[in-house]
Motif scaffolding. Structure first.
Motif: not given
Length: 375
Positions: A220-223, A228-230, A258-259
């Motif tokens: 997962m390339n954050s750029a 992270f998401s649902a 975690r959330q």
């Protein structure tokens, strides 16, 4: 049967005899502990509670990550995939100690006698850049026994591994061990990286996934994709609710994951995590109150603020005490002490203590009400 009774019964007659002889001659449980200062004259840095080992190679991985390839001494007893250990080396006459996860698999150690620890250079850090430079031509270090519970769960429950940055290291060990041992459980790795140049071990992970139908890896390339998401987890691993969710990485990422997964119905029992850094302090704000902390041996009393809570270790240091401490993140247990009364929150596990006497770790414990410590 109490823990103390179990411990006594686990000692064999031969071990008791050895301890009796050692105590009679040296007042130590082990003769080597008595001889330690003399041995250190010949072998600087030698210690009874760690194993003298040799760094074979420093291998660059990215611009700010390198791997130490180490041959542990014969006394070292091995590890489980995902565990960490303490490495100690001498720097200008003083010993420097840090904890890192083993990034290679137990099967690799069994085959070659080597282990690997992959380390990110901390900006402004004293030790992580020094280790890389100090061992460029090899050298001697001490290794502690491996420890930690962030390991593959028993049984065949499928797992979802979510990593960020250097939090990938325990997962590299786990997936490599699964591939080597023929573990057929279903495993899916989601690895969040800053950009394509920071995709650690990409070729290695892709090769494992290509050769094992039960292992999947998603970078997962954050750029490009963001944090992270649902939406990410539903798209990439739609059956996540049926899996044990394992998380490792920077503190903000772990808190976010975690959330999100809790909000999507994953129970706390199915979430495992390990911080790469100090655990956050999360007191229940509705019940939080200032606490009176008594450090009995030090003759010091202090107030712990509910608005700006700090660990008991920090509170002790703020008030002039210098309790023994090592990693400061709940790993090495050097700051363990006895709480005589009161309730503390373990920020690493999220668990509250009982009110009575028990052993706690100063660096990850925050007072919830008035506390008396044997410190």
């Amino acid at each position: 049967m109490s823990q103390a009774e179990t411990s006594v019964q686990s000692v064999t007659p031969l071990e008791r005899a050895r301890q009796w002889v050692s105590q009679s001659l040296t007042q130590e449980n082990q003769i080597t502990a008595y001889l330690e200062p003399l041995i250190q004259v010949v072998l600087p840095g030698w210690t009874t509670d760690a194993v003298r080992s040799k760094v074979i190679q420093v291998r660059p991985e990215t611009n700010d990550v390198y791997t130490l390839v180490i041959r542990p001494g014969k006394r070292w007893k091995g590890f489980k995939a995902g565990q960490h250990l303490q490495i100690t080396a001498e720097q200008n006459g003083s010993l420097q100690t840090r904890f890192f996860s083993v990034s290679s698999a137990p099967a690799y150690f069994k085959k070659t006698g080597l282990i690997e620890m992959s380390i990110r250079v901390q900006e402004g850090g004293r030790v992580t850049p020094w280790l890389r430079d100090a061992f460029a031509a090899g050298g001697i270090c001490n290794l502690s026994p491996a420890e930690g519970d962030f390991t593959l769960p028993e049984g065949n429950q499928p797992v979802l591994m979510i990593a960020g940055g250097s939090g990938i290291t325990p997962f590299r060990s786990m997936l490599s061990q699964m591939a080597a041992s023929g573990d057929k459980r279903d495993a899916h790795l989601m690895f969040y990286v800053r950009d394509a140049s920071n995709a650690l071990f990409q070729e290695e992970f892709e090769k494992i996934a290509a050769e094992h139908d039960n292992i999947r890896v998603t970078f997962m390339n954050s750029a490009e994709k963001g944090v992270f998401s649902a939406e990410h987890i539903k798209e990439i691993c739609p059956d996540f609710a049926e899996r044990k969710v394992m998380i490792c990485g920077p503190t903000p990422m772990i808190q976010l994951v975690r959330q999100v997964v809790s909000g999507e119905g994953v129970s706390a029992d199915n979430i495992m995590f390990e911080y790469f850094g100090a655990a956050p302090i999360e007191l229940d704000r509705a019940d939080a109150k200032d606490a009176y902390v008594s450090f009995e041996k030090g003759g010091v009393a202090a107030i712990s603020s509910a608005e700006n809570p700090v660990s008991l270790l920090e509170l002790a240091e703020q008030n002039g005490l210098k309790p023994l401490a090592g990693c400061r993140v709940g790993v090495c247990h050097q700051c363990k002490c006895t709480k005589k009364s009161g309730v503390v929150l373990n920020t690493l596990t999220g668990q509250y203590s009982d009110t009575g006497r028990e052993d706690i770790q100063l660096c990850v414990s925050v007072p919830v009400n008035d506390v008396v410590l044997d410190v």
